[in-house]
Enzyme design. Structure first.
Site, PDB file in Angstrom:
ATOM      1  N   HIS A  16       0.845  -1.201   0.000  1.00 57.37           N
ATOM      2  CA  HIS A  16       0.000   0.000   0.000  1.00 57.37           C
ATOM      3  C   HIS A  16       0.882   1.254   0.000  1.00 57.37           C
ATOM      4  O   HIS A  16       0.633   2.201  -0.728  1.00 57.37           O
ATOM      5  CB  HIS A  16      -0.871   0.063   1.269  1.00 57.37           C
ATOM      6  N   GLN A  40     -19.993  -5.544   2.387  1.00 55.08           N
ATOM      7  CA  GLN A  40     -19.408  -6.419   1.371  1.00 55.08           C
ATOM      8  C   GLN A  40     -18.962  -7.769   1.942  1.00 55.08           C
ATOM      9  O   GLN A  40     -18.383  -8.580   1.240  1.00 55.08           O
ATOM     10  CB  GLN A  40     -18.262  -5.719   0.640  1.00 55.08           C
ATOM     11  N   GLY A 127      -6.278  -2.497  -7.023  1.00 54.04           N
ATOM     12  CA  GLY A 127      -5.273  -3.525  -7.286  1.00 54.04           C
ATOM     13  C   GLY A 127      -5.771  -4.597  -8.233  1.00 54.04           C
ATOM     14  O   GLY A 127      -6.944  -4.963  -8.226  1.00 54.04           O
ATOM     15  N   SER A 165      -1.288  -9.291   1.120  1.00 53.19           N
ATOM     16  CA  SER A 165      -2.700  -9.079   1.454  1.00 53.19           C
ATOM     17  C   SER A 165      -2.813  -8.865   2.952  1.00 53.19           C
ATOM     18  O   SER A 165      -2.056  -9.439   3.731  1.00 53.19           O
ATOM     19  CB  SER A 165      -3.499 -10.319   1.054  1.00 53.19           C
TER      20      SER A 165
HETATM   21  O1  PAF Z   1     -10.428  -3.757  -2.112  1.00 54.33           O
HETATM   22  C1  PAF Z   1     -10.805  -3.339  -0.999  1.00 54.33           C
HETATM   23  O2  PAF Z   1     -10.030  -3.186  -0.058  1.00 54.33           O
HETATM   24  C2  PAF Z   1     -12.287  -3.000  -0.803  1.00 54.33           C
HETATM   25  O3  PAF Z   1     -13.096  -3.864  -1.523  1.00 54.33           O
HETATM   26  C3  PAF Z   1     -12.615  -1.539  -1.131  1.00 54.33           C
HETATM   27  C4  PAF Z   1     -12.347  -1.224  -2.587  1.00 54.33           C
HETATM   28  C5  PAF Z   1     -11.788  -0.627  -0.243  1.00 54.33           C
HETATM   29  C6  PAF Z   1     -14.093  -1.268  -0.873  1.00 54.33           C
HETATM   30  O4  PAF Z   1     -14.440  -1.477   0.444  1.00 54.33           O
END
Ligand code: PAF
Length: 263
Positions: A16, A40, A127, A165
């Site tokens: 990052h 999500q 990414g 990750s």
């Molecule tokens: O890739 C991620 O870390 C997440 O899916 C994101 C794009 C920050 C959305 O919550």
């Protein structure tokens, strides 16, 4: 004044940070959001276990320089009366992550749209590791006609090939070694793609993968834009893989048919 935006869920690693440095080379301001988006996650355990290291994240970003960190709370992101959009993603969500994580992309689309509205960036960084997510976001930007340029960045890897990750932090040392089978499988598939059809490569790659200790969820070779499973090779063909290493779900992908492979 050009603004780059890097949406993250925190637990930042050296990958990052390298990217934030890069973003400063083409923009004046870099905004990093840190928000573990509950909508999500289809699995509450996964949401609970997702690493949260806000203080350390901010310390890391301070060292890069003048980064603006946006770390909203859930109620700030989703105030009462928040209306979700229902973008029809078609095949883009009917496969791979969409199949194994129902509702995941709806959550991603909504949070990213909301973040875009707040930050209003010129560039937004995503990414290649989350290849399907990148494809979905590009689709959303086109569908909603947003004036934002999506910048895709290469997957940052450990020396072993394991994709960097935030989830790697939950792997034991032994699991980290076991997880190397993902990269090894992708490299094997790349070699095989010179001589075999997508279907044959897939079968052989699965056989190779199953010699390791991970539990495969899917391994598929798809068109880079439509994400349809491939019968014939196309330029940019992408192998995507998801597997459990112990309790940790890992995903990765690689381009199989690039100009170099074909030449
Ligand atoms: O890739 C991620 O870390 C997440 O899916 C994101 C794009 C920050 C959305 O919550």
């Amino acid at each position: 004044l050009k603004v780059s935006f890097f949406p993250t869920m925190g637990a930042l690693h050296h990958g990052h940070v390298a990217l934030v440095h890069e973003a400063f080379s083409y923009s004046d301001l870099v905004v990093v959001s840190i928000f573990v988006n509950p909508t999500q996650f289809n699995n509450q355990e996964d949401l609970k276990n997702y690493p949260r290291t806000l203080v350390a994240d901010i310390e890391r970003l301070k060292k890069v320089g003048n980064v603006i960190v946006f770390a909203p709370s859930v109620s700030e992101m989703y105030p009462d009366g928040f209306e979700e959009i229902n973008l029809d993603l078609g095949q883009l969500e009917a496969t791979m992550e969409g199949t194994f994580r129902p509702g995941h992309f709806k959550g991603v689309v909504n949070v990213v749209k909301r973040l875009f509205e707040i930050v209003r960036p010129d560039y937004a960084l995503f990414g290649l590791k989350d290849y399907q997510q990148l494809t979905v976001i590009k689709f959303m930007v086109r569908a909603l006609n947003l004036p934002i340029q999506i910048v895709a960045f290469e997957t940052i890897r450990e020396k072993s090939g394991l994709a960097s990750s935030s989830r790697n932090g939950n792997l034991s040392e032994v699991e980290k070694i076991q997880a190397e089978i993902i990269y090894q499988t992708m490299m094997t598939a790349r070699d095989l793609s010179i001589s075999y059809s997508p279907k044959e490569v897939r079968e052989k790659a699965i056989q190779f993968f199953n010699r390791g200790h991970l539990k495969l969820e899917y391994l598929t070779i798809v068109d880079p834009i439509t994400l349809n499973e491939l019968e014939e090779w196309v330029l940019g063909a992408r192998l995507c893989i998801a597997a459990y290493c112990g309790q940790v779900r890992l995903i990765d992908n690689i381009e199989l048919m690039d100009l170099e492979t074909i030449a």
